[in-house]
Write a protein that holds these residues in place. Structure first.
Motif, PDB file in Angstrom:
ATOM      1  N   ASN A  30      -7.820  -0.524   2.194  1.00  0.00           N
ATOM      2  CA  ASN A  30      -6.984  -0.096   1.081  1.00  0.00           C
ATOM      3  C   ASN A  30      -7.670  -0.561  -0.190  1.00  0.00           C
ATOM      4  OD1 ASN A  30      -4.825   0.930   2.747  1.00  0.00           O
ATOM      5  ND2 ASN A  30      -4.356  -1.196   3.208  1.00  0.00           N
ATOM      6  N   GLU A  32      -8.691  -4.400   0.481  1.00  0.00           N
ATOM      7  CA  GLU A  32      -7.871  -5.022   1.511  1.00  0.00           C
ATOM      8  C   GLU A  32      -8.320  -4.437   2.851  1.00  0.00           C
ATOM      9  OE1 GLU A  32      -3.169  -5.706   1.990  1.00  0.00           O
ATOM     10  OE2 GLU A  32      -3.773  -3.594   1.935  1.00  0.00           O
ATOM     11  N   ASP A  44      -7.284  -3.714   5.939  1.00  0.00           N
ATOM     12  CA  ASP A  44      -6.077  -3.612   6.756  1.00  0.00           C
ATOM     13  C   ASP A  44      -5.811  -2.157   7.134  1.00  0.00           C
ATOM     14  OD1 ASP A  44      -3.655  -4.362   8.034  1.00  0.00           O
ATOM     15  OD2 ASP A  44      -2.543  -3.853   6.222  1.00  0.00           O
ATOM     16  N   SER A  45      -5.923  -1.870   8.426  1.00  0.00           N
ATOM     17  CA  SER A  45      -5.632  -0.525   8.914  1.00  0.00           C
ATOM     18  C   SER A  45      -5.478  -0.549  10.427  1.00  0.00           C
ATOM     19  CB  SER A  45      -6.760   0.439   8.548  1.00  0.00           C
ATOM     20  OG  SER A  45      -6.546   1.694   9.160  1.00  0.00           O
ATOM     21  N   ASN A  72      -8.549  -0.069  12.670  1.00  0.00           N
ATOM     22  CA  ASN A  72      -9.487  -1.178  12.858  1.00  0.00           C
ATOM     23  C   ASN A  72      -9.252  -1.947  14.161  1.00  0.00           C
ATOM     24  OD1 ASN A  72     -10.545  -0.518  10.351  1.00  0.00           O
ATOM     25  ND2 ASN A  72      -9.381  -2.093   9.284  1.00  0.00           N
ATOM     26  N   SER A  84      -7.598  -7.072  15.584  1.00  0.00           N
ATOM     27  CA  SER A  84      -6.502  -7.002  14.612  1.00  0.00           C
ATOM     28  C   SER A  84      -6.699  -5.814  13.677  1.00  0.00           C
ATOM     29  CB  SER A  84      -6.426  -8.298  13.801  1.00  0.00           C
ATOM     30  OG  SER A  84      -7.479  -8.352  12.861  1.00  0.00           O
ATOM     31  N   ARG A  85      -5.728  -5.633  12.797  1.00  0.00           N
ATOM     32  CA  ARG A  85      -5.804  -4.560  11.801  1.00  0.00           C
ATOM     33  C   ARG A  85      -6.840  -4.877  10.720  1.00  0.00           C
ATOM     34  NH1 ARG A  85      -0.471  -1.787  10.478  1.00  0.00           N
ATOM     35  NH2 ARG A  85      -1.247  -2.123   8.375  1.00  0.00           N
ATOM     36  N   SER A  86      -7.217  -6.106  10.616  1.00  0.00           N
ATOM     37  CA  SER A  86      -8.207  -6.532   9.634  1.00  0.00           C
ATOM     38  C   SER A  86      -9.611  -6.238  10.156  1.00  0.00           C
ATOM     39  CB  SER A  86      -8.057  -8.033   9.372  1.00  0.00           C
ATOM     40  OG  SER A  86      -8.932  -8.443   8.355  1.00  0.00           O
ATOM     41  N   GLU A 142     -12.589  -8.280  11.066  1.00  0.00           N
ATOM     42  CA  GLU A 142     -12.797  -9.701  11.305  1.00  0.00           C
ATOM     43  C   GLU A 142     -14.227 -10.170  11.080  1.00  0.00           C
ATOM     44  OE1 GLU A 142     -11.225 -10.016  15.262  1.00  0.00           O
ATOM     45  OE2 GLU A 142      -9.161  -9.807  14.563  1.00  0.00           O
TER      46      GLU A 142
END
Length: 129
Positions: free
Chosen positions: A80, A92, A94-95, A98, A107-109, A111
């Protein structure tokens, strides 16, 4: 294909998705944010080909467009973009796209720090340059 190396398509919700291959201004990114979510633009970065899909309602829509163009799933990462935040807070990681246990990303991050650097490099080259 639009002017300036920008290709456009529509997301599942009818939002215009653009594939950025040549630099766009931060003002252009702000305009996209304001026309959609207010302060954020969803984006998918192709770290191998150095392109960014922006403007979709879902990261998955942008990802699908890049895959249709021949990108490899392993090279696509959702972020984002917040054009009005300080530079260090613009991206950001975050999705939902991912989440890839097979690639070691659980994770959504995003890493992996090296992968984050590669994403930042593509964003820095194409947005606000």
């Amino acid at each position: 294909m639009l002017d300036g190396g920008v290709e456009a398509a529509l997301s599942s919700a009818g939002m215009a998705i653009e594939v950025i291959r040549d630099p766009i201004s931060l003002a252009r990114l702000r305009d996209i944010a304001q026309s959609q979510f207010g302060d954020v633009v969803k984006a998918v970065v192709d770290v191998q080909r150095g392109a960014i899909a922006i403007g979709g309602e879902l990261h998955a829509d942008e990802e699908a467009l890049l895959l249709e163009e021949g990108a490899r799933q392993a090279d696509l990462w959702g972020i984002n973009l917040y054009p009005d935040r300080p530079a260090a807070e613009t991206i950001e990681f975050d999705s939902m796209i991912n989440v890839r246990p097979s690639q070691g990303n659980r994770s959504r991050s995003v890493e992996d720090r090296e992968l984050q650097r590669r994403i930042r490099d593509v964003v820095a080259r194409l947005i606000g340059a």
